[in-house]
Design a protein around this motif. Structure first.
Motif, short mmCIF file in Angstrom:
data_model
loop_
_atom_site.label_atom_id
_atom_site.label_comp_id
_atom_site.label_asym_id
_atom_site.label_seq_id
_atom_site.Cartn_x
_atom_site.Cartn_y
_atom_site.Cartn_z
N GLN A 4 0.93 -1.31 0.12
CA GLN A 4 -0.07 -0.14 -0.02
C GLN A 4 0.96 1.30 -0.19
N VAL A 5 0.27 2.19 -0.73
CA VAL A 5 1.07 3.55 -0.68
C VAL A 5 0.22 4.68 -0.30
N ILE A 6 0.83 5.90 -0.01
CA ILE A 6 0.17 6.86 0.31
C ILE A 6 0.18 7.99 -0.67
N ALA A 7 -0.73 8.80 -1.06
CA ALA A 7 -0.52 9.92 -1.82
C ALA A 7 -0.96 11.25 -1.30
N TYR A 8 0.07 12.11 -1.50
CA TYR A 8 -0.11 13.45 -1.23
C TYR A 8 -0.38 14.39 -2.48
N VAL A 9 -1.12 15.45 -2.10
CA VAL A 9 -1.31 16.52 -3.12
C VAL A 9 -1.09 17.81 -2.40
N PHE A 10 -0.15 18.58 -2.85
CA PHE A 10 0.25 20.00 -2.23
C PHE A 10 0.49 20.90 -3.09
N ARG A 11 0.28 22.21 -2.51
CA ARG A 11 0.41 23.34 -3.37
C ARG A 11 1.38 24.42 -2.41
N SER A 12 2.29 24.97 -3.48
CA SER A 12 3.28 25.89 -3.02
C SER A 12 3.52 26.99 -3.71
N GLU A 13 4.07 28.17 -3.18
CA GLU A 13 4.37 29.31 -3.84
C GLU A 13 5.88 29.63 -3.85
N LEU A 14 6.56 29.87 -5.05
CA LEU A 14 7.92 30.39 -5.20
C LEU A 14 8.00 31.65 -4.46
N LYS A 15 9.27 31.95 -3.69
CA LYS A 15 9.32 33.08 -3.08
C LYS A 15 9.72 34.13 -4.09
N SER A 16 10.53 33.94 -5.19
CA SER A 16 11.00 34.56 -5.98
C SER A 16 10.92 34.19 -7.41
N GLY A 85 -3.44 4.01 2.10
CA GLY A 85 -3.85 2.61 1.78
C GLY A 85 -4.14 2.41 0.34
N LEU A 86 -3.44 3.00 -0.62
CA LEU A 86 -3.91 2.75 -2.11
C LEU A 86 -3.05 1.80 -2.50
N ARG A 87 -3.66 0.79 -3.29
CA ARG A 87 -3.08 -0.40 -4.04
C ARG A 87 -2.30 0.14 -5.38
N ARG A 88 -2.66 1.06 -6.00
CA ARG A 88 -1.94 1.49 -7.16
C ARG A 88 -1.92 2.83 -7.28
N ARG A 89 -0.51 3.26 -7.81
CA ARG A 89 -0.27 4.45 -8.13
C ARG A 89 -0.87 5.27 -9.34
N GLN A 90 -1.31 6.70 -9.19
CA GLN A 90 -1.91 7.19 -10.21
C GLN A 90 -0.99 8.17 -11.11
N THR A 151 1.74 1.95 -14.89
CA THR A 151 2.84 1.50 -14.47
C THR A 151 3.01 0.25 -13.50
N VAL A 152 3.96 -0.53 -13.95
CA VAL A 152 4.27 -1.72 -12.75
C VAL A 152 5.49 -1.90 -12.74
N GLY A 153 5.90 -2.25 -11.56
CA GLY A 153 7.42 -2.88 -11.32
C GLY A 153 8.39 -1.81 -11.73
N VAL A 154 9.42 -2.42 -12.55
CA VAL A 154 10.52 -1.56 -12.96
C VAL A 154 10.26 -0.47 -13.85
N LYS A 155 8.96 -0.43 -14.55
CA LYS A 155 8.74 0.82 -15.25
C LYS A 155 8.37 1.83 -14.42
N ARG A 156 8.33 1.82 -13.02
CA ARG A 156 7.95 3.06 -12.40
C ARG A 156 9.12 3.77 -11.94
N GLY A 157 8.73 5.01 -11.97
CA GLY A 157 9.70 5.84 -11.32
C GLY A 157 10.87 6.37 -12.17
N ARG A 158 10.73 6.52 -13.53
CA ARG A 158 11.81 6.96 -14.18
C ARG A 158 12.45 8.50 -13.91
N ILE A 159 13.65 8.83 -14.29
CA ILE A 159 14.23 9.99 -14.28
C ILE A 159 13.95 10.66 -15.43
N PRO A 160 13.05 11.89 -15.33
CA PRO A 160 12.93 12.51 -16.57
C PRO A 160 13.94 12.93 -17.44
#
Ligand SMILES: Cc1cc2nc3c(=O)[nH]c(=O)nc-3n(C[C@H](O)[C@H](O)[C@H](O)COP(=O)(O)O)c2cc1C
Length: 168
Positions: A4-16, A85-90, A151-160
């Motif tokens: 199981q994974v957790i998913a956070y969504v958040f917002r922020s603002e650059l200072k400059s 408690g998520l079973r798959r990543r979005q 995505t599944v397994g090794v296909k997950r989490g590429r460096i862009p």
């Protein structure tokens, strides 16, 4: 299926004001870190406002989030959503990728019909709007780069790579 994974969504603002290249630099460095913790994520930027999704093991996501909150380059880091408690990543393709909403093609195809620039700044505080826009942009980025969004397994989490980040 994964643990199981957790998913956070958040917002922020650059200072400059920061250049696109510097923001992409933050993204690639962050992606390398996220990858070592099996965390994946996606973010969008418009007018110095970031919306970011992070997914992965609860402890790893929590500790990365705390470091992000402490980062002095931005402020008002607001957690909009936390789904456990998520079973798959979005947002599993990249360890972190970044799209700029003012990219003409992205704006035309995804954002323009939903929101004006001012509208975006105001509605970006709304968790449903934020998640919806992140999902649409993620799918656009996957389609534009020819990558399967599921995505599944090794296909997950590429460096862009540069071609994944659309704005060069
Ligand atoms: C908008 C934004 C998003 C960020 N996202 C991440 C992230 O997903 N993962 C990460 O490790 N660091 C991220 N960072 C960078 C961290 O805030 C921090 O600078 C970095 O992890 C290095 O921390 P350290 O100097 O304590 O080692 C982000 C920074 C900004 C400004």
């Amino acid at each position: 299926m994964e643990i199981q994974v957790i998913a956070y969504v958040f917002r922020s603002e650059l200072k400059s004001i920061m250049s696109y290249t510097d923001m992409q630099g933050i993204c690639i460095k962050s992606a390398r870190y996220n990858r070592t913790s099996h965390v994946t994520g996606f973010m969008i930027e418009c007018g110095g406002v970031f919306l970011q999704a992070l997914e992965g093991p609860e402890e790893a996501v929590g500790s990365i989030f705390r470091r992000i909150v402490d980062d002095r380059r931005h402020h008002h880091v607001d957690l909009l959503l936390s789904n456990e408690g998520l079973r798959r990543r979005q947002f599993g393709v990249w360890a972190l990728n970044l799209m700029f909403l003012d990219d003409p093609l992205l704006w035309h195809r995804v954002v323009g019909s939903l929101s004006s620039y001012d509208d975006f700044l105001e509605r970006s505080q709304d968790p449903v709007f934020a998640l919806g826009l992140l999902s649409l942009t993620y799918r656009f980025a996957c389609a534009a780069t020819g990558i399967d969004p599921v995505t599944v397994g090794v296909k997950r989490g590429r460096i862009p790579r540069a071609r994944h980040m659309l704005r060069q």
